[in-house]
Design a protein around this motif. Structure first.
Motif, PDB file in Angstrom:
ATOM      1  N   GLY A   1      10.021  11.639   5.646  1.00 52.76           N
ATOM      2  CA  GLY A   1       8.666  10.985   5.832  1.00 52.76           C
ATOM      3  C   GLY A   1       7.422  11.086   4.598  1.00 52.76           C
ATOM      4  O   GLY A   1       6.728  10.602   5.003  1.00 52.76           O
ATOM      5  N   SER A   2       8.073  11.537   3.763  1.00 54.87           N
ATOM      6  CA  SER A   2       7.102  11.551   2.526  1.00 54.87           C
ATOM      7  C   SER A   2       7.085  10.431   1.625  1.00 54.87           C
ATOM      8  O   SER A   2       7.970   9.468   1.770  1.00 54.87           O
ATOM      9  N   GLU A   3       6.382  10.084   0.794  1.00 56.39           N
ATOM     10  CA  GLU A   3       6.222   9.135  -0.182  1.00 56.39           C
ATOM     11  C   GLU A   3       6.306   7.913   0.502  1.00 56.39           C
ATOM     12  O   GLU A   3       6.961   6.887   0.011  1.00 56.39           O
ATOM     13  N   LEU A   4       5.493   7.796   1.690  1.00 52.07           N
ATOM     14  CA  LEU A   4       5.610   6.414   2.412  1.00 52.07           C
ATOM     15  C   LEU A   4       4.811   5.384   1.611  1.00 52.07           C
ATOM     16  O   LEU A   4       3.561   5.547   1.288  1.00 52.07           O
ATOM     17  N   SER A   5       5.314   4.001   1.652  1.00 48.05           N
ATOM     18  CA  SER A   5       4.759   2.872   1.205  1.00 48.05           C
ATOM     19  C   SER A   5       5.062   1.867   2.316  1.00 48.05           C
ATOM     20  O   SER A   5       5.713   1.965   2.955  1.00 48.05           O
ATOM     21  N   PHE A   6       4.118   0.885   2.019  1.00 50.38           N
ATOM     22  CA  PHE A   6       4.375  -0.526   3.197  1.00 50.38           C
ATOM     23  C   PHE A   6       4.136  -1.495   2.473  1.00 50.38           C
ATOM     24  O   PHE A   6       3.461  -1.783   1.378  1.00 50.38           O
TER      25      PHE A   6
ATOM     26  N   VAL B   1      11.545   0.113   9.359  1.00 46.90           N
ATOM     27  CA  VAL B   1      11.445   1.446   8.626  1.00 46.90           C
ATOM     28  C   VAL B   1      12.543   1.980   7.990  1.00 46.90           C
ATOM     29  O   VAL B   1      13.565   1.933   8.692  1.00 46.90           O
ATOM     30  N   LEU B   2      12.350   2.195   6.808  1.00 48.54           N
ATOM     31  CA  LEU B   2      13.639   2.362   6.080  1.00 48.54           C
ATOM     32  C   LEU B   2      13.513   3.873   5.464  1.00 48.54           C
ATOM     33  O   LEU B   2      12.838   4.022   4.353  1.00 48.54           O
ATOM     34  N   PRO B   3      13.756   4.891   6.142  1.00 48.40           N
ATOM     35  CA  PRO B   3      13.604   6.254   5.712  1.00 48.40           C
ATOM     36  C   PRO B   3      14.902   6.790   4.750  1.00 48.40           C
ATOM     37  O   PRO B   3      15.702   7.583   5.246  1.00 48.40           O
ATOM     38  N   PHE B   4      15.286   6.303   3.537  1.00 45.41           N
ATOM     39  CA  PHE B   4      16.295   6.194   3.069  1.00 45.41           C
ATOM     40  C   PHE B   4      15.798   6.874   1.521  1.00 45.41           C
ATOM     41  O   PHE B   4      15.250   6.178   0.890  1.00 45.41           O
ATOM     42  N   SER B   5      16.275   8.199   1.223  1.00 43.91           N
ATOM     43  CA  SER B   5      15.887   8.704  -0.079  1.00 43.91           C
ATOM     44  C   SER B   5      16.733   7.844  -1.255  1.00 43.91           C
ATOM     45  O   SER B   5      17.801   7.526  -0.841  1.00 43.91           O
ATOM     46  N   ALA B   6      16.308   8.015  -2.381  1.00 48.32           N
ATOM     47  CA  ALA B   6      16.937   7.521  -3.354  1.00 48.32           C
ATOM     48  C   ALA B   6      18.195   8.335  -3.648  1.00 48.32           C
ATOM     49  O   ALA B   6      18.175   9.534  -3.400  1.00 48.32           O
ATOM     50  N   PRO B   7      19.406   7.811  -3.990  1.00 51.72           N
ATOM     51  CA  PRO B   7      20.541   8.474  -4.430  1.00 51.72           C
ATOM     52  C   PRO B   7      20.504   9.626  -5.629  1.00 51.72           C
ATOM     53  O   PRO B   7      19.368   9.463  -6.218  1.00 51.72           O
ATOM     54  N   SER B   8      21.215  10.649  -5.394  1.00 58.04           N
ATOM     55  CA  SER B   8      21.173  11.583  -6.303  1.00 58.04           C
ATOM     56  C   SER B   8      22.092  11.409  -7.509  1.00 58.04           C
ATOM     57  O   SER B   8      23.457  11.179  -6.960  1.00 58.04           O
TER      58      SER B   8
ATOM     59  N   THR C   1       7.179  -3.778   6.459  1.00 62.88           N
ATOM     60  CA  THR C   1       8.185  -2.743   6.104  1.00 62.88           C
ATOM     61  C   THR C   1       7.729  -1.650   5.632  1.00 62.88           C
ATOM     62  O   THR C   1       6.838  -1.675   4.624  1.00 62.88           O
ATOM     63  N   PHE C   2       8.259  -0.329   5.920  1.00 63.97           N
ATOM     64  CA  PHE C   2       7.738   0.790   5.434  1.00 63.97           C
ATOM     65  C   PHE C   2       8.881   1.395   4.665  1.00 63.97           C
ATOM     66  O   PHE C   2      10.194   1.218   5.205  1.00 63.97           O
ATOM     67  N   ARG C   3       8.725   2.042   3.782  1.00 67.24           N
ATOM     68  CA  ARG C   3       9.954   2.822   2.875  1.00 67.24           C
ATOM     69  C   ARG C   3       9.631   3.995   2.524  1.00 67.24           C
ATOM     70  O   ARG C   3       7.935   4.184   2.455  1.00 67.24           O
ATOM     71  N   GLY C   4      10.190   5.138   2.661  1.00 71.89           N
ATOM     72  CA  GLY C   4       9.936   6.531   2.065  1.00 71.89           C
ATOM     73  C   GLY C   4      11.106   7.267   2.174  1.00 71.89           C
ATOM     74  O   GLY C   4      12.286   6.881   2.268  1.00 71.89           O
TER      75      GLY C   4
ATOM     76  N   GLY D   1       0.965  -1.279  -0.096  1.00 75.02           N
ATOM     77  CA  GLY D   1      -0.117   0.013   0.072  1.00 75.02           C
ATOM     78  C   GLY D   1       1.026   1.229  -0.079  1.00 75.02           C
ATOM     79  O   GLY D   1       2.146   1.173   0.524  1.00 75.02           O
ATOM     80  N   VAL D   2       0.318   2.399  -0.280  1.00 74.76           N
ATOM     81  CA  VAL D   2       0.816   3.787  -0.304  1.00 74.76           C
ATOM     82  C   VAL D   2       0.080   4.588   0.549  1.00 74.76           C
ATOM     83  O   VAL D   2      -1.242   4.572   0.701  1.00 74.76           O
ATOM     84  N   LEU D   3       0.722   5.097   1.622  1.00 70.03           N
ATOM     85  CA  LEU D   3       0.279   5.958   2.787  1.00 70.03           C
ATOM     86  C   LEU D   3      -0.144   7.234   2.201  1.00 70.03           C
ATOM     87  O   LEU D   3       0.773   7.878   1.326  1.00 70.03           O
ATOM     88  N   PRO D   4      -1.263   7.775   2.507  1.00 70.22           N
ATOM     89  CA  PRO D   4      -1.639   9.088   1.925  1.00 70.22           C
ATOM     90  C   PRO D   4      -0.741  10.141   2.651  1.00 70.22           C
ATOM     91  O   PRO D   4      -0.119   9.998   3.579  1.00 70.22           O
TER      92      PRO D   4
END
Length: 455
Positions: free
Chosen positions: A397-402, A361-368, A390-393, A231-234
């Motif tokens: 904390g934006s663009e959270l999915s689980f 909980v994996l709060p790691f943005s994609a690399p630049s 598992t949560f990713r975002g 799921g994608v969290l609002p």
């Protein structure tokens, strides 16, 4: 000793590596510990700069060329970094194929599904798949015994830094630390006063709670695919996490862990200790900060139990604050390995703790990568067990999915699938402005009791 000589020297395995080695001896033909990431990099203006950046990154990542040595008379293997095993970048041109993305995915999935032999050569691979125009997929795969999820993140960030440096003449930054230096630091920790202090903490922590479930390694099989929901969290959930984080001083990833623990506590058996409800679940601990591991790709992450505790009449805010304080205390002792705890508690070979339920909980943005749009996909993260959430975002904390998975031998499919809707709904209620003052049991009472579908 030169750095080149240190990389060839025989070194002991760390405790998590020994654990993966034992797992391998029970399941040598099953891909239960393969980890793999894929970066979708769109907007590459200099393909050769990307190739050079990947090549340099891999050259700095000693863990990707580890070789294991089994010697007669030794109970445990040793390891060395063998430059001949360093993965060579495979460049694959798929631009002439009708559906290059589908072809790329089929190749990567087949690679992840293939078992890796720790007694052989080549535990890592890296591919650069050209899909068309300026779009590339960078795929990297390894055995979990040499690399954890944050190790992948370090490698991806380093590559992005090196690619951008080639295009913009920016600072290349420091290279990774040698793997041998990381191993030496781990050995020093195990002989230190801090290690003894951490042991005392976990001895008392385990003594204060009921014994945790265990797993016989021979019982763990690849078997039937797990039940899974995604799921994608609002955006309201991300905004609520940030708001309550500011109000309470609790980091939003910790808030998400505690909220998830309360959600699971409504559906799973709890302990009753001193008039309080307690749910034990497992958390990955980074175990890197303040050490060379913070800038060394390797298998470092620890996994430790957390006992979520709450009284039925306590306010939601009080429950969050109390448990967040406990979590901070545990994190100070989080370098002490679960494998060592198992040995301290007399657990014999072939048995380990059953890591379920697990919340990550994996709060790691994609690399630049300069001028590029980059998205990350986890192609393989090892085999879960029991319940895994598992949560990713992004790091804000934006663009959270689980993603939530469950062992089909333990949980029925239909009620389990309700989590796709019920978990986001609970998070939204718990993050409403008035929720902090509510009794925690009142929030939990709004959940269905049978959602997990225990068999």
């Amino acid at each position: 000793m030169s750095q080149a000589d240190s990389r060839r020297a025989l070194m002991p395995l760390t405790l998590p590596q020994l654990d993966f080695w034992e797992e391998f001896t029970f399941h040598p033909d099953e891909p239960i510990a393969t980890v793999a990431h894929c970066l979708d990099i769109d907007g590459v203006t200099d393909g050769q700069a990307l190739v050079a950046a990947i090549t340099q990154t891999i050259a700095e990542s000693d863990a990707l060329c580890v070789r294991f040595h089994v010697e007669a008379g030794r109970e445990a293997p040793l390891q060395s970094c063998d430059p001949q095993l360093r993965p060579i970048l495979q460049q694959i041109d798929l631009t002439g194929i009708a559906d290059p993305l589908q072809e790329a995915r089929a190749r990567m999935e087949a690679d992840v599904a293939a078992p890796l032999d720790l007694r052989g050569a080549g535990l890592a691979a890296t591919w650069l798949l050209h899909l068309g125009k300026q779009r590339y997929l960078w795929y990297i795969r390894a055995h979990h015994i040499v690399l954890d999820g944050y190790g992948f993140t370090l490698i991806e960030q380093r590559c992005g830094q090196l690619y951008s440096q080639r295009l913009t003449r920016s600072d290349a930054g420091p290279a990774f630390h040698p793997f041998a230096s990381f191993i030496a630091e781990e050995e020093a920790y195990r002989a230190s006063r801090r290690h003894a202090s951490d042991r005392a903490y976990w001895r008392d922590e385990f003594a204060a709670h009921a014994p945790l479930p265990i797993l016989h390694r021979g019982d763990k099989q690849a078997g039937e695919a797990p039940h899974e929901v995604y799921g994608v969290l609002p955006a309201d959930v991300s905004a609520g996490l940030r708001r309550i984080s500011q109000e309470t001083g609790i980091g939003w990833p910790d808030l998400l862990v505690l909220l998830s623990g309360l959600y699971l506590a409504r559906h799973l058996p709890r302990q009753r200790i001193d008039g309080r409800d307690v749910l034990a679940f497992w958390l990955p601990f980074m175990s890197r900060w303040g050490s060379l591991a913070a800038h060394t790709p390797a298998m470092v992450v620890n996994i430790l139990p957390f006992h979520l505790s709450f009284g039925s009449q306590e306010s939601f805010e009080d429950v969050l604050r109390e448990n967040a304080a406990t979590l901070r205390t545990q994190r100070r002792h989080g370098r002490y390995r679960i494998e060592q705890i198992a040995m301290d508690n007399g657990m014999p070979a072939g048995i380990r703790y059953f890591f379920s339920p697990l919340i990550n909980v994996l709060p790691f943005s994609a690399p630049s990568f300069d001028g590029c749009k980059v998205t990350r996909e986890i192609m393989g993260s090892g085999q879960g067990e029991g319940i895994d959430l598992t949560f990713r975002g992004e790091d804000d904390g934006s663009e959270l999915s689980f993603a939530m998975s469950a062992d089909p031998a333990m949980f029925a499919r239909e009620p389990f699938e309700r989590h796709r809707d019920e978990l986001p709904a609970f998070l939204a209620r718990a993050l409403a402005p008035e929720a902090l003052a509510r009794p925690v049991e009142e929030l939990l009472a709004e959940l269905r009791e049978d959602a997990l579908g225990l068999v």
